[in-house]
Design an enzyme around this catalytic site. Structure first.
Site, PDB file in Angstrom:
ATOM      1  N   ASN A   1       0.824  -1.219   0.000  1.00  0.00           N
ATOM      2  CA  ASN A   1       0.000   0.000   0.000  1.00  0.00           C
ATOM      3  C   ASN A   1       0.858   1.268   0.000  1.00  0.00           C
ATOM      4  OD1 ASN A   1      -2.315   1.529   0.116  1.00  0.00           O
ATOM      5  ND2 ASN A   1      -2.924   0.874   2.189  1.00  0.00           N
TER       6      ASN A   1
ATOM      7  N   HIS B   1     -14.629  -5.157   9.975  1.00  0.00           N
ATOM      8  CA  HIS B   1     -14.485  -3.875  10.684  1.00  0.00           C
ATOM      9  C   HIS B   1     -15.833  -3.190  10.901  1.00  0.00           C
ATOM     10  CE1 HIS B   1     -10.191  -3.236   8.845  1.00  0.00           C
ATOM     11  NE2 HIS B   1     -10.323  -4.397   9.442  1.00  0.00           N
TER      12      HIS B   1
ATOM     13  N   ARG C   1     -14.237  -6.008  14.535  1.00  0.00           N
ATOM     14  CA  ARG C   1     -13.275  -5.044  15.079  1.00  0.00           C
ATOM     15  C   ARG C   1     -13.964  -3.695  15.219  1.00  0.00           C
ATOM     16  NH1 ARG C   1      -8.195  -2.464  11.848  1.00  0.00           N
ATOM     17  NH2 ARG C   1      -9.758  -0.863  11.472  1.00  0.00           N
TER      18      ARG C   1
ATOM     19  N   TYR D   1      -6.993   6.682  13.671  1.00  0.00           N
ATOM     20  CA  TYR D   1      -6.842   5.522  12.789  1.00  0.00           C
ATOM     21  C   TYR D   1      -8.157   4.725  12.737  1.00  0.00           C
ATOM     22  CZ  TYR D   1      -6.372   0.821  11.384  1.00  0.00           C
ATOM     23  OH  TYR D   1      -6.637  -0.361  10.755  1.00  0.00           O
TER      24      TYR D   1
ATOM     25  N   ASP E   1      -7.876  -2.335  17.262  1.00  0.00           N
ATOM     26  CA  ASP E   1      -6.538  -2.120  16.700  1.00  0.00           C
ATOM     27  C   ASP E   1      -5.981  -0.794  17.208  1.00  0.00           C
ATOM     28  OD1 ASP E   1      -4.281  -1.952  15.099  1.00  0.00           O
ATOM     29  OD2 ASP E   1      -5.314  -2.499  13.244  1.00  0.00           O
TER      30      ASP E   1
ATOM     31  N   HIS F   1      -2.993   0.238  16.382  1.00  0.00           N
ATOM     32  CA  HIS F   1      -2.213   0.681  15.223  1.00  0.00           C
ATOM     33  C   HIS F   1      -0.870   1.310  15.590  1.00  0.00           C
ATOM     34  CE1 HIS F   1      -2.038   1.646  10.870  1.00  0.00           C
ATOM     35  NE2 HIS F   1      -2.813   0.594  10.828  1.00  0.00           N
TER      36      HIS F   1
ATOM     37  N   GLU G   1      -4.829  -5.291  19.013  1.00  0.00           N
ATOM     38  CA  GLU G   1      -3.832  -5.431  17.943  1.00  0.00           C
ATOM     39  C   GLU G   1      -2.815  -4.287  17.934  1.00  0.00           C
ATOM     40  OE1 GLU G   1      -5.703  -5.748  14.123  1.00  0.00           O
ATOM     41  OE2 GLU G   1      -3.855  -5.285  13.073  1.00  0.00           O
TER      42      GLU G   1
ATOM     43  N   GLU H   1       1.207  -7.369  11.102  1.00  0.00           N
ATOM     44  CA  GLU H   1       0.812  -7.095   9.714  1.00  0.00           C
ATOM     45  C   GLU H   1       1.927  -6.446   8.901  1.00  0.00           C
ATOM     46  OE1 GLU H   1      -2.672  -4.678  10.509  1.00  0.00           O
ATOM     47  OE2 GLU H   1      -1.608  -2.856   9.950  1.00  0.00           O
TER      48      GLU H   1
ATOM     49  N   ARG I   1       0.138 -11.909  12.799  1.00  0.00           N
ATOM     50  CA  ARG I   1      -0.697 -11.326  11.746  1.00  0.00           C
ATOM     51  C   ARG I   1      -0.031 -11.264  10.369  1.00  0.00           C
ATOM     52  NH1 ARG I   1      -5.041  -9.628  11.074  1.00  0.00           N
ATOM     53  NH2 ARG I   1      -4.852  -7.364  10.975  1.00  0.00           N
TER      54      ARG I   1
ATOM     55  N   HIS J   1      -3.285 -10.735   8.160  1.00  0.00           N
ATOM     56  CA  HIS J   1      -3.791  -9.425   7.745  1.00  0.00           C
ATOM     57  C   HIS J   1      -4.648  -9.615   6.486  1.00  0.00           C
ATOM     58  CE1 HIS J   1      -2.406  -5.068   6.563  1.00  0.00           C
ATOM     59  NE2 HIS J   1      -3.468  -5.036   7.339  1.00  0.00           N
TER      60      HIS J   1
ATOM     61  N   ASP K   1      -6.259  -3.679   0.987  1.00  0.00           N
ATOM     62  CA  ASP K   1      -5.044  -3.341   0.260  1.00  0.00           C
ATOM     63  C   ASP K   1      -4.136  -4.535   0.008  1.00  0.00           C
ATOM     64  OD1 ASP K   1      -2.971  -2.950   2.702  1.00  0.00           O
ATOM     65  OD2 ASP K   1      -4.799  -1.879   3.204  1.00  0.00           O
TER      66      ASP K   1
ATOM     67  N   GLU L   1      -8.822 -11.890   8.869  1.00  0.00           N
ATOM     68  CA  GLU L   1      -9.435 -10.575   8.684  1.00  0.00           C
ATOM     69  C   GLU L   1     -10.057 -10.500   7.291  1.00  0.00           C
ATOM     70  OE1 GLU L   1      -6.661  -7.308   8.584  1.00  0.00           O
ATOM     71  OE2 GLU L   1      -8.203  -5.850   9.073  1.00  0.00           O
TER      72      GLU L   1
ATOM     73  N   TRP M   1       1.885   6.260  12.321  1.00  0.00           N
ATOM     74  CA  TRP M   1       0.496   6.338  11.866  1.00  0.00           C
ATOM     75  C   TRP M   1      -0.222   5.030  12.189  1.00  0.00           C
ATOM     76  CZ3 TRP M   1      -2.428   3.501   8.334  1.00  0.00           C
ATOM     77  CH2 TRP M   1      -3.775   3.959   8.210  1.00  0.00           C
TER      78      TRP M   1
HETATM   79  C1  CS2 Z   1      -4.961  -2.511   9.447  1.00  0.00           C
HETATM   80  C2  CS2 Z   1      -4.955  -1.927   8.101  1.00  0.00           C
HETATM   81  O1  CS2 Z   1      -6.363  -4.215   8.762  1.00  0.00           O
HETATM   82  C3  CS2 Z   1      -5.708  -3.775   9.685  1.00  0.00           C
HETATM   83  O2  CS2 Z   1      -5.608  -4.281  10.775  1.00  0.00           O
HETATM   84  O3  CS2 Z   1      -4.133  -2.122  10.436  1.00  0.00           O
HETATM   85  O4  CS2 Z   1      -6.085  -1.136   7.967  1.00  0.00           O
HETATM   86  C4  CS2 Z   1      -3.709  -1.137   7.750  1.00  0.00           C
HETATM   87  O5  CS2 Z   1      -3.757   0.144   8.290  1.00  0.00           O
HETATM   88  C5  CS2 Z   1      -3.604  -1.041   6.256  1.00  0.00           C
HETATM   89  O6  CS2 Z   1      -3.626  -2.322   5.714  1.00  0.00           O
HETATM   90  C6  CS2 Z   1      -2.341  -0.318   5.827  1.00  0.00           C
HETATM   91  O7  CS2 Z   1      -2.124  -0.488   4.489  1.00  0.00           O
HETATM   92 MG    MG Z   2      -4.039  -3.652  11.917  1.00  0.00          MG
END
Ligand code: CS2
Ligand code: MG
Length: 406
Positions: A39, A124, A149, A161, A214, A216, A240, A266, A287, A316, A320, A343, A406
């Site tokens: 991504n 999600h 989630r 996020y 998450d 993040h 997560e 991830e 993950r 993951h 993306d 996921e 991020w």
């Molecule tokens: C994430 C994603 O799916 C998840 O758990 O943390 O949304 C992640 O931010 C993106 O795949 C980044 O490309």
């Molecule tokens: Mg994640």
């Protein structure tokens, strides 16, 4: 014996978002697909494949999956890293696809066959305010999901996020444009707010629904320990990415303070990124994704190590990574004993059309389907109508203006 590989090309397409697909062809007309989407760094992965890997593949025996993996990994000298490993992953997936098509079997059969009938999925639910979040969780439940989630906004912040303040639950972090959007972040405000949100979600859904969250990569180990402890009453399936986890030892501190299950990985791209987390039992779910950590072949090594320590696999599965590697992940899920959950963020309708697939979702579970190989094809005519467009994940700065994760 299958004939040699005669063509290796990269398909860049953007049906809703960018995907990098490797297409291998054998002399006797078998096609295999792999995914190398990273991504926001798609062109780098495409160039690595096109300029440095494709020429090496011409003339190779596609049946030699492991040997080709070792050749690309050890042979590059500059091993590991997200771009290299995404390219290795794409080749690995395309070769498993070819092997399955030649054998006339779905890949999960080649991996030892099914150890379960179906693969548990989570999706999600995101909303800025609590009432909308509860509605979003109910809606995902009505779609059949048994695991959700939950991500919410934070008072005082403009961005968080996993949530778009005004985008009715839809969540796509990568924005089209030549440079990333800058978001602001305040960990203290987040920590003050999120335990009450997840407590309210738990109260709303009752005990049965599996709830995930998450963080993040945004907390220090001490903050992560506090959050894990504060979330214990919400009985999470997992929390997560509490820390960036490059510092694997840091998770010892988190672990000592909370029984909330932890999931990380991830952004990892090799077994070395999670070796200590696994062998010291510092996480509950690993993950790593087939598109980013060396394909089916390397994921099997990571998951076999994890099984020794009762750590479960939970790849993951955001939108993306393409439907090609998503399907591959479901084949691994069906045939891996310590697989915990997959996921499933879902795809834009166009992505389902560009990548017609045998994998399916029903009643909270995924199945890879019975088509030979990975069971995901590419409609190249349609793909060509959606050329690559630059798009980037946001970056984040703290309220004082300094960069953070991020
Ligand atoms: C994430 C994603 O799916 C998840 O758990 O943390 O949304 C992640 O931010 C993106 O795949 C980044 O490309
Ligand atoms: Mg994640």
């Amino acid at each position: 014996m299958t004939d040699r590989i005669i063509a290796a090309e990269v398909i860049l397409t953007s049906p809703g978002r960018n995907y990098v697909t490797l297409k291998l062809q054998t002399a006797d007309g078998v096609t295999g697909y792999g995914d190398a989407t990273v991504n926001g760094r798609e062109l780098a992965a495409a160039s690595y494949l096109r300029d440095h890997v494709a020429p090496l593949l011409i003339g190779l025996d596609p049946a030699r999956i492991e040997d080709t993996w070792q050749y690309l990994y050890r042979g590059a000298y500059w091993r590991r890293g997200p771009i290299t490993m995404a390219a290795v992953s794409a080749v690995d997936l395309a070769l498993w696809d070819i092997k399955g098509k030649v054998a006339g079997m779905p890949v999960y059969q080649l991996l030892g066959g099914a150890v379960r009938d179906r693969v548990l999925a989570y999706t999600h639910a995101s909303a800025w305010e609590l009432p909308e979040l509860l509605d979003a969780v109910d809606a995902r439940r009505a779609d059949g999901f048994r695991a959700v989630r939950a991500q919410s906004g934070v008072p005082g912040l403009e961005t968080v996020y996993g949530v778009h303040r005004d985008a009715g639950g839809g969540y796509e972090p990568a924005k089209r444009g030549a440079v990333p959007v800058t978001e602001s972040w305040d960990t203290d405000a987040y920590l003050r707010h999120v335990p009450a949100v997840l407590a309210a979600v738990r109260e709303h859904v009752g005990p049965d629904l599996a709830l995930l969250h998450d963080a993040h990569h945004r907390l220090t180990p001490q903050q992560a320990a506090r959050l894990g402890k504060a979330l214990e009453p919400a009985d999470l399936f997992w929390l997560e990415d509490v820390t960036p986890a490059e510092n694997q030892e840091a998770l010892r501190l988190v672990r000592q303070h909370t029984t909330t299950p932890l999931a990380i990985g991830e952004v990892f791209n090799s077994i070395f990124d999670c070796k200590d987390l696994i062998t010291e039992q510092l996480i509950d779910y690993v993950r790593v994704a087939v598109a980013h950590a060396g394909g089916i072949s390397h994921l099997r090594s990571i998951f076999a190590l994890a099984d020794l320590y009762q750590v479960k696999a939970a790849p993951h599965g955001p939108s993306d990574v393409s439907p090609v590697s998503f399907g591959a992940s479901v084949h691994v899920g069906l045939s891996t004993i310590n697989f915990g959950i997959q996921e499933y963020m879902g795809y834009d309708a166009l992505a389902h059309e560009v990548f017609p697939h045998a994998w399916s979702f029903a009643d909270g579970y995924l199945h890879p389907g019975e088509a030979p190989g990975l069971g995901v094809e590419v409609d190249e005519t349609l793909a060509a109508k959606f050329p690559y467009e630059p798009a980037y994940l946001p970056v984040a700065r703290r309220l004082d203006g300094s960069m953070t994760d991020w």
